[in-house]
Design an enzyme around this catalytic site. Structure first.
Site: not given
Length: 473
Positions: A13, A34, A42, A44, A71, A81, A456
């Site tokens: 996020a 961080e 990852a 997962c 970036r 923090v 189906w």
């Protein structure tokens, strides 16, 4: 600059928000704190790294620190923090060398979650792990590797465990997994692939409870067939040993083990805002609106520490998943940059691999939860072929659909099978997002060709059967 966008947390996020904000508003100062060395990794993928299907720990990184900084984002790793002061619009930060105040114009709390170990005693013993951080993945992979097998120690200096020390020891032979959720099932596969005698303990009568009875029973059967010793309906009372784990004490007796993995759930990290006016919901996660904004002006929250609205109930819910975190972070980054974007709703859509069995779930599956949300649930479970019967490779696919008897609205569903079953859950997730009824689901024009699906599709078969029950009501 006077109004930096400050992000607490450098994973899904947090970095999605930081990257999107910087892309949309290149002149805005974006600062990310961080507390660990690891960013954008990852979670997962860790069971598959331990199994050996992922070669290097570094392969689990989505972004390197260098890529983030390229970036234009001011990234500070190993910076914790300590507090948030909404009145002065500052956060207190402790770095490796000093403690200081950082002002913000907008603040995103993306502090994630932590693994639970309580109320199990003995989780502080050596060789007891929770699979919630890359350090644990590095240690377990090294511990399991036989002598002579090269072990990736990840030479970027991030790992705070002695990988070579674990690798120098005799590999474990017997392992206990406490908890039969996502992590427990995936790690059972990894341990069995490494040849370990594997015991899996689950307090309830089935593994993976969020997937419902039909899927849970199939997962249990698959695990047992793969040689996993199942202890279902069994509570672990403690882990014991002299410094290191030696045995698991449970309601059905004691088992000697060389390694234990505890995967009994996670809880949101919200301590940072506990003394502020930022509100938390019944789940313990931070309350947010449709734009990820908290109850305090200028402060947002996203990812595993935040609630979002459920697409079926319209009420706040907490379902910590990777896509949810990435999507919400990206939307908040755009909002902070000046172009408001809703974070979207959640359905709890998830997939799971248990050896060759693929499982999926979405929406409201549990009848009690559906009733609490004001619905009158009714469900049907069907089993149908994944491809045309005459085409090679067809496998049974079990679909459970849950609907509201009064309105006919689809509420949720699960899927299990061995031939591309899990991805079919996306059809149900899309139907939930569109508010479709079971009748409307049955009328969807899904693709057909013998190598891919019978005329189906199993989802349509389930809709037909459930629709018939609704018609009789």
């Amino acid at each position: 600059m006077s109004d930096p966008f400050v992000v607490i947390g450098g994973d899904a996020a947090g970095l999605s928000a930081a990257s999107k904000c910087k892309r949309e508003d290149p002149d805005r100062e974006v600062v990310v704190y961080e507390q660990s060395d690891w960013i954008s990794y990852a979670h997962c993928g860790m069971p598959y790294y331990i199994k050996g299907e992922v070669d290097a720990l570094e392969d689990l990184l989505s972004l390197s620190p260098e890529a983030v900084e390229s970036r234009g984002i001011d990234l500070h790793r190993r910076h914790e923090v300590l507090g948030v002061d909404p009145e002065s619009e500052t956060v207190r930060v402790r770095g490796p060398d000093r403690e200081f105040e950082q002002s913000y114009g907008d603040l995103l709390v993306a502090t994630g979650a932590h693994a639970l170990t309580a109320p199990i005693d003995g989780t502080d013993l050596d060789d007891v792990f929770t699979m919630h951080h890359m350090h644990a993945a590095a240690a377990v992979r090294a511990f399991l590797a036989p002598p002579g097998e090269e072990v990736d120690a990840f030479d970027a200096g991030y790992v705070d465990v002695d990988v070579e020390a674990y690798h120098s020891r005799d590999p474990p032979e017997t392992v206990a997994i406490v908890g039969g959720g996502y992590v427990g099932v995936e790690m059972a596969e990894a341990f069995r692939a490494r040849g370990l005698e594997t015991h899996l303990y689950q307090r309830s009568d089935r593994p993976v409870p969020p997937f419902g009875a039909a899927v849970g029973d199939q997962v249990a059967e698959t695990l047992a067939d793969a040689g996993v010793d199942l202890h279902l309906g069994t509570a672990v009372t403690g882990l014991e040993g002299n410094g290191r784990i030696e045995r698991v004490e449970a309601a059905d007796g004691a088992v000697d083990v060389d390694l234990a993995l505890v995967g009994i759930g996670i809880r949101p990290n919200t301590e940072l805002v506990a003394d502020t006016a930022v509100a938390c919901g019944d789940s313990g996660a931070i309350v947010t609106d449709e734009y990820g904004h908290t109850t305090v002006d200028g402060i947002y929250a996203a990812g595993d520490c935040a609630e979002m609205d459920h697409v079926v109930t319209g009420e706040p819910d907490w379902v910590p998943l990777g896509l949810t975190a990435n999507r919400a972070g990206r939307a908040i980054g755009q909002t902070v940059a000046g172009d408001p974007e809703p974070v979207g709703e959640i359905a709890g859509t998830a997939v799971l691999k248990a050896f060759d069995l693929e499982c999926g779930r979405t929406g409201l599956v549990d009848h009690d939860a559906a009733r609490e949300a004001g619905f009158t649930p009714v469900s049907e479970t069907v089993t149908a072929g994944s491809r045309s019967g005459y085409y090679p490779g067809s496998a049974d696919t079990t679909v459970t659909l849950v609907a509201d008897r009064d309105s006919g609205r689809l509420l949720g569903g699960t899927i299990a099978g061995e031939d591309r079953a899990a991805i079919r859950i996306d059809t149900l997730a899309t139907a939930l997002d569109g508010g479709l009824t079971v009748a409307e689901l049955e009328r969807l024009d899904l693709a057909y060709a013998p190598p891919f699906s019978p005329v189906w599709d199993p989802v349509l078969v389930a809709a037909k059967v459930l629709g018939g029950q609704l018609d009789e009501a």
